[in-house]
Design a protein around this motif. Structure first.
Motif, short mmCIF file in Angstrom:
data_model
loop_
_atom_site.label_atom_id
_atom_site.label_comp_id
_atom_site.label_asym_id
_atom_site.label_seq_id
_atom_site.Cartn_x
_atom_site.Cartn_y
_atom_site.Cartn_z
N ALA A 136 0.84 -1.20 0.00
CA ALA A 136 0.00 0.00 0.00
C ALA A 136 0.88 1.24 0.00
O ALA A 136 2.03 1.20 0.41
CB ALA A 136 -0.91 0.01 1.22
N GLU A 137 0.30 2.33 -0.44
CA GLU A 137 1.02 3.60 -0.39
C GLU A 137 1.12 4.07 1.05
O GLU A 137 0.22 3.84 1.85
CB GLU A 137 0.26 4.68 -1.17
CG GLU A 137 0.28 4.50 -2.65
CD GLU A 137 -0.44 5.64 -3.36
OE1 GLU A 137 -0.54 6.75 -2.79
OE2 GLU A 137 -0.89 5.41 -4.48
N LEU A 138 2.21 4.76 1.35
CA LEU A 138 2.35 5.37 2.67
C LEU A 138 1.49 6.62 2.74
O LEU A 138 1.38 7.36 1.78
CB LEU A 138 3.80 5.78 2.93
CG LEU A 138 4.80 4.68 3.22
CD1 LEU A 138 6.20 5.28 3.31
CD2 LEU A 138 4.46 3.96 4.50
N SER A 139 0.91 6.85 3.91
CA SER A 139 0.20 8.11 4.11
C SER A 139 1.24 9.22 4.23
O SER A 139 2.44 8.96 4.44
CB SER A 139 -0.64 8.06 5.39
OG SER A 139 0.21 8.05 6.53
N GLY A 182 8.80 -1.85 12.89
CA GLY A 182 8.22 -0.96 11.89
C GLY A 182 9.11 -0.81 10.67
O GLY A 182 8.64 -0.88 9.54
N LEU A 183 10.41 -0.62 10.91
CA LEU A 183 11.35 -0.50 9.78
C LEU A 183 11.41 -1.79 8.99
O LEU A 183 11.40 -1.78 7.76
CB LEU A 183 12.74 -0.12 10.29
CG LEU A 183 12.90 1.27 10.87
CD1 LEU A 183 14.29 1.45 11.49
CD2 LEU A 183 12.66 2.35 9.83
N ALA A 184 11.43 -2.92 9.70
CA ALA A 184 11.50 -4.23 9.01
C ALA A 184 10.23 -4.48 8.20
O ALA A 184 10.29 -4.93 7.06
CB ALA A 184 11.69 -5.34 10.03
N GLN A 185 9.08 -4.16 8.78
CA GLN A 185 7.81 -4.39 8.06
C GLN A 185 7.72 -3.49 6.83
O GLN A 185 7.28 -3.92 5.78
CB GLN A 185 6.62 -4.15 8.97
CG GLN A 185 5.30 -4.43 8.25
CD GLN A 185 4.11 -4.36 9.16
OE1 GLN A 185 4.22 -4.51 10.37
NE2 GLN A 185 2.94 -4.16 8.58
N LEU A 186 8.13 -2.24 6.98
CA LEU A 186 8.07 -1.31 5.85
C LEU A 186 8.92 -1.80 4.68
O LEU A 186 8.52 -1.71 3.53
CB LEU A 186 8.55 0.09 6.29
CG LEU A 186 8.60 1.13 5.18
CD1 LEU A 186 7.19 1.53 4.76
CD2 LEU A 186 9.37 2.36 5.65
N ALA A 191 4.90 8.68 5.91
CA ALA A 191 6.08 8.97 5.10
C ALA A 191 6.99 9.98 5.79
O ALA A 191 8.21 9.83 5.80
CB ALA A 191 5.67 9.48 3.72
N ALA A 192 6.39 11.00 6.38
CA ALA A 192 7.19 12.01 7.09
C ALA A 192 7.90 11.40 8.29
O ALA A 192 9.08 11.66 8.54
CB ALA A 192 6.30 13.17 7.53
N PHE A 203 14.84 7.48 8.74
CA PHE A 203 15.89 7.14 7.79
C PHE A 203 16.93 8.25 7.68
O PHE A 203 18.12 7.98 7.53
CB PHE A 203 15.29 6.82 6.41
CG PHE A 203 14.64 5.46 6.35
CD1 PHE A 203 15.36 4.31 6.60
CD2 PHE A 203 13.29 5.34 6.06
CE1 PHE A 203 14.77 3.06 6.54
CE2 PHE A 203 12.69 4.10 6.00
CZ PHE A 203 13.42 2.95 6.24
N LYS A 204 16.49 9.49 7.77
CA LYS A 204 17.43 10.61 7.74
C LYS A 204 18.38 10.54 8.93
O LYS A 204 19.59 10.72 8.78
CB LYS A 204 16.68 11.94 7.74
CG LYS A 204 17.59 13.14 7.65
CD LYS A 204 16.79 14.43 7.57
CE LYS A 204 17.72 15.63 7.48
NZ LYS A 204 16.98 16.89 7.41
#
Length: 119
Positions: free
Chosen positions: A25-28, A110-114, A32-33, A39-40
């Protein structure tokens, strides 16, 4: 007064991944923010090493005194740890003169699932 101690149960924090896999699915905009900030923060090699040191430390938490050997000064280590906390990647607790860090429970999930492309 009684000197008896009552042992209270320790509740494990609930691990709730933030986002569905990128392929499902697309990220909301909000997700995303939030993920971009994480990640930053991890995009800096010193921060990534500090995060790795905390995540892999025995017991699941690390004293800043045990992880500060990353090739930069102590004030710079503190700055990078602050950025990791602000991004929601680490939690901290002051105990006396030292600060202990731990990875937020839902972060790795969360990072792993994404990034799970097999879903």
């Amino acid at each position: 007064m009684s000197n008896s101690r009552v042992e209270l149960p320790v509740l494990a924090p609930e691990v709730v991944p933030c986002c569905p896999p990128l392929t499902s699915a697309e990220l909301s905009e909000a997700d995303a923010a939030r993920m971009a900030a994480m990640f930053k923060a991890l995009g800096d090699p010193v921060r990534l090493r500090l995060f790795s040191k905390v995540a892999s430390h025995p017991g699941g938490e690390a004293c800043v005194c045990d992880i500060q050997d990353v090739g930069v000064s102590q004030p710079t280590v503190s700055h990078h740890l602050k950025k990791l906390r602000e991004a929601g990647l680490l939690a901290s607790e002051r105990r006396g003169t030292w600060v202990y860090y731990r990875v937020e429970p839902s972060v790795l999930a969360g990072l792993a699932q994404l990034l799970d492309l097999n879903r």
